[in-house]
Design an enzyme around this catalytic site. Structure first.
Site, PDB file in Angstrom:
ATOM      1  N   LYS A   1      11.154  38.726 -27.212  1.00 43.42           N
ATOM      2  CA  LYS A   1      12.294  39.360 -27.867  1.00 43.42           C
ATOM      3  C   LYS A   1      12.154  39.225 -29.388  1.00 43.42           C
ATOM      4  CE  LYS A   1      17.308  39.114 -28.082  1.00 43.42           C
ATOM      5  NZ  LYS A   1      18.496  38.372 -27.687  1.00 43.42           N
TER       6      LYS A   1
ATOM      7  N   GLU B   1       4.047  30.122 -28.913  1.00 39.20           N
ATOM      8  CA  GLU B   1       3.195  30.149 -27.720  1.00 39.20           C
ATOM      9  C   GLU B   1       2.716  31.568 -27.423  1.00 39.20           C
ATOM     10  OE1 GLU B   1       6.132  28.651 -28.008  1.00 39.20           O
ATOM     11  OE2 GLU B   1       6.277  26.847 -26.771  1.00 39.20           O
TER      12      GLU B   1
ATOM     13  N   GLY C   1      17.637  36.074 -23.943  1.00 38.89           N
ATOM     14  CA  GLY C   1      16.315  35.899 -23.341  1.00 38.89           C
ATOM     15  C   GLY C   1      16.373  35.549 -21.864  1.00 38.89           C
ATOM     16  N   ARG C   2      17.204  34.574 -21.506  1.00 39.04           N
ATOM     17  CA  ARG C   2      17.233  34.124 -20.100  1.00 39.04           C
ATOM     18  C   ARG C   2      18.026  35.059 -19.192  1.00 39.04           C
ATOM     19  NH1 ARG C   2      19.349  30.689 -23.650  1.00 39.04           N
ATOM     20  NH2 ARG C   2      21.591  30.347 -23.691  1.00 39.04           N
TER      21      ARG C   2
ATOM     22  N   GLU D   1      19.615  25.710 -20.250  1.00 41.09           N
ATOM     23  CA  GLU D   1      19.552  26.237 -21.619  1.00 41.09           C
ATOM     24  C   GLU D   1      20.889  26.877 -21.998  1.00 41.09           C
ATOM     25  OE1 GLU D   1      15.811  27.835 -24.003  1.00 41.09           O
ATOM     26  OE2 GLU D   1      16.740  29.508 -22.968  1.00 41.09           O
TER      27      GLU D   1
ATOM     28  N   HIS E   1       9.362  15.975   2.728  1.00 40.94           N
ATOM     29  CA  HIS E   1       8.328  14.941   2.818  1.00 40.94           C
ATOM     30  C   HIS E   1       8.076  14.330   1.449  1.00 40.94           C
ATOM     31  CE1 HIS E   1       7.610  16.157   6.943  1.00 40.94           C
ATOM     32  NE2 HIS E   1       7.869  17.366   6.488  1.00 40.94           N
TER      33      HIS E   1
ATOM     34  N   LYS F   1      10.915  22.849 -32.262  1.00 41.89           N
ATOM     35  CA  LYS F   1      10.047  23.888 -32.847  1.00 41.89           C
ATOM     36  C   LYS F   1       9.809  23.563 -34.318  1.00 41.89           C
ATOM     37  CE  LYS F   1      11.640  27.914 -30.162  1.00 41.89           C
ATOM     38  NZ  LYS F   1      12.342  29.191 -30.254  1.00 41.89           N
TER      39      LYS F   1
END
Ligand code: F6P
Length: 542
Positions: A205, A211, A266-267, A352, A383, A511
């Protein structure tokens, strides 16, 4: 003046009830209608919330809390595109992306319905070319692979949903996701691929996320190292971003940039061009089913009375556990291999959005907000960590999610999977008493003395809460509805906690601090950090 949940009389009443004993086994025994009363169906999804630590009285109070809160007003504001993300002065309008187009969707004088239609047309055109294998690469070969570069909300949604809908994949193009800045990711992704047959999507965005930029640069270099020139790169690189300028500066042709909008967080962006990988793998019509499922849940959330409103119910239960009973975690346990990435997706969505320390006015919160979301696909977890769910002192509410119809032919496997899912919720709820454990041990022929030693280890306290969600099947429609269910749950909780669920300033500090450390690591600057950081840098660099 904001609504203060915690000083309301109804919350005080709930606090008093939280101190009273409540035994789920006894509640079920005393009330044969409990399961039916605390079960709801919406958009085809069944929610059984009867195995929760609630009585009718507690539940009525929780509903009154929602009633007294500004939920109805804030929900209306969100669906109307109001700027409810106040710290960033932004609308929160992901619901518009899955609404039937052509309606009245105007924001700041702009017809966003037309913009969404145009974006869809661009997406569908590329999808149809790729799936018909008519989009050729710079050597004239057919595109066989797509690398999707993004992180957080620009990756988790499409990656999770692509896994979830694997059986619906009709595309000849194989999709690869690259998120982490760990060079292992992008190196491994490109290793088996050929740039001549690979399309690259840079999904960001902001087009400023380190990254994503770093991975995009590495992939571009891979093209160059394999003989691709500027024109070849222009043909193979696409982007989805709201920062057209930065995408263009990177070298992406303006005709290859799909829009992202300021009014989609974004999410919450899976429904925008961030959903491109899904549109590609599903084809246009099934992609529209995903949107339709989410829209159906939107309508349910808007229209259903609070007592029959699934997102509201999940949200109230969460508030009850976090603030009433002091639970700090929430397990998300899909009994579906294909849904195994759902917990990571909901982790970002919930943590977030609601992991905040101030309210909407910037005043310090006095109560905890989002839980720690974790989990994995059943039965694997049985398990591993279910031991802790069953016998530890921690109370961790769990959501079990099971598709009724499997996406494979191994029917007996599916019956066993379902049996485990239901048995887990039953075991968590009813536990095993000392008397039952003792009888069980003695039935094996053990003496009284041996039983007295072993039985306490077999006791399970029970009274551990869970929801069970049944989907008719894991289709695009029901997945869309399920995702929207969790989105709206998070929204309702944000309203009750009086926080802004749509910013994420906490992410920024890490950041900011990584830049000077990177500068030191790459030999560009003097040191000057705390002693621990200095020491780590020294050991890393020697
Ligand atoms: O992690 C913070 C965050 O801003 C998320 O909210 C977002 O989904 C992600 O980074 C990626 O951002 P972008 O799409 O701008 O690269």
């Amino acid at each position: 003046m904001s609504f203060d949940v915690w000083s309301s009389a109804v919350w005080q009443n709930l606090v008093a009830q939280a101190k009273l004993p409540l035994n789920l086994r006894q509640e079920f025994a005393a009330d044969p209608a409990r399961a039916e009363r605390f079960t709801l169906e919406a958009c085809g999804i069944t929610l059984d919330y009867s195995k929760n630590l609630i009585t009718t009285g507690i539940w009525q109070n929780l509903l009154q809390l929602a009633e007294a809160s500004p939920l109805a007003q804030k929900r209306q504001q969100m669906f109307a595109g109001d700027k409810i993300n106040t710290s960033e002065n932004r609308s929160v309008w992901h619901t518009a992306l899955r609404a039937p187009l052509g309606g009245d969707l105007t924001l700041d004088g702009v017809d966003i319905s037309a913009e969404i239609s145009q974006c869809h047309a661009q997406m569908y055109d590329l999808v149809n070319q790729l799936n018909a294998q008519t989009y050729l690469g710079y050597t004239g070969q057919v595109i066989t692979d797509l690398i999707w570069i993004g992180i957080g909300g620009s990756l988790l949604g499409p990656q999770m949903a692509a896994e979830a809908l694997t059986p619906y994949n009709i595309s000849p193009v194989k999709i690869h996701f690259a998120g982490n800045i760990d060079g292992a990711v992008v190196s491994d992704v490109v290793k088996p691929l050929d740039p001549a047959t690979t399309l690259v999507f840079v999904a960001s965005k902001s087009f400023g996320t380190e990254e994503t930029k770093q991975n995009a640069l590495a992939v571009r270099q891979w093209f160059i190292d394999n003989g691709a020139d500027k024109a070849a790169i222009a043909r193979h690189f696409w982007a989805t971003s709201s920062n057209i300028k930065a995408a263009a500066e990177f070298g992406i042709e303006s005709s290859n940039i799909l829009p992202m909008w300021d009014w989609v967080g974004g999410r919450y962006s899976l429904w925008s061009a961030i959903g491109f990988p899904l549109c590609l793998m599903l084809g246009v019509s099934q992609f529209n089913q995903l949107l339709a499922g989410a829209h159906a849940m939107d309508q349910h959330f808007l229209e259903a009375p609070l007592a029959q409103n699934m997102p509201v119910i999940l949200a109230l239960l969460g508030v009850w556990y976090i603030n009433g009973l002091g639970c700090q975690a929430q397990a998300l346990l899909p009994y579906s291999h294909y849904l195994r990435l759902l917990p990571s997706y909901v982790q970002q969505l919930d943590m977030e959005s609601n992991g905040k320390s101030v309210n909407i006015d910037g005043d310090a919160l006095t109560e905890a907000t989002a839980p720690v979301i974790w989990g994995d696909a059943g039965t694997n977890g049985q398990h591993a960590y279910h031991q802790l769910l069953h016998q530890s002192a921690l109370a961790i509410p769990a959501d079990f999610i099971l598709p009724i119809k499997p996406a494979h032919d191994l029917q007996d496997h599916h019956l066993r999977l379902a049996a485990h899912c239901f048995a887990q919720t039953q075991a968590l709820m009813q536990g095993k008493t000392l008397a039952e454990a003792t009888a069980e041990v003695k039935a094996t022929g053990a003496s009284d003395e041996q039983a007295a030693i072993l039985a306490p280890h077999k006791v399970s306290p029970g009274n551990k809460p869970s929801n069970t969600l049944l989907l008719p099947e894991l289709s695009p429609f029901y997945l869309g509805a399920l995702i929207a269910l969790y989105e709206h749950k998070v929204f309702v909780q944000g309203v009750l906690w009086d926080i802004n669920s749509f910013d994420q300033w906490g992410v920024e500090l890490g950041k900011q601090l990584s830049t000077p450390i990177y500068q030191v690591l790459s030999g560009q600057q003097q040191h000057g950090f705390d002693a621990s950081t200095e020491q780590l840098i020294a050991r890393f660099s020697r």
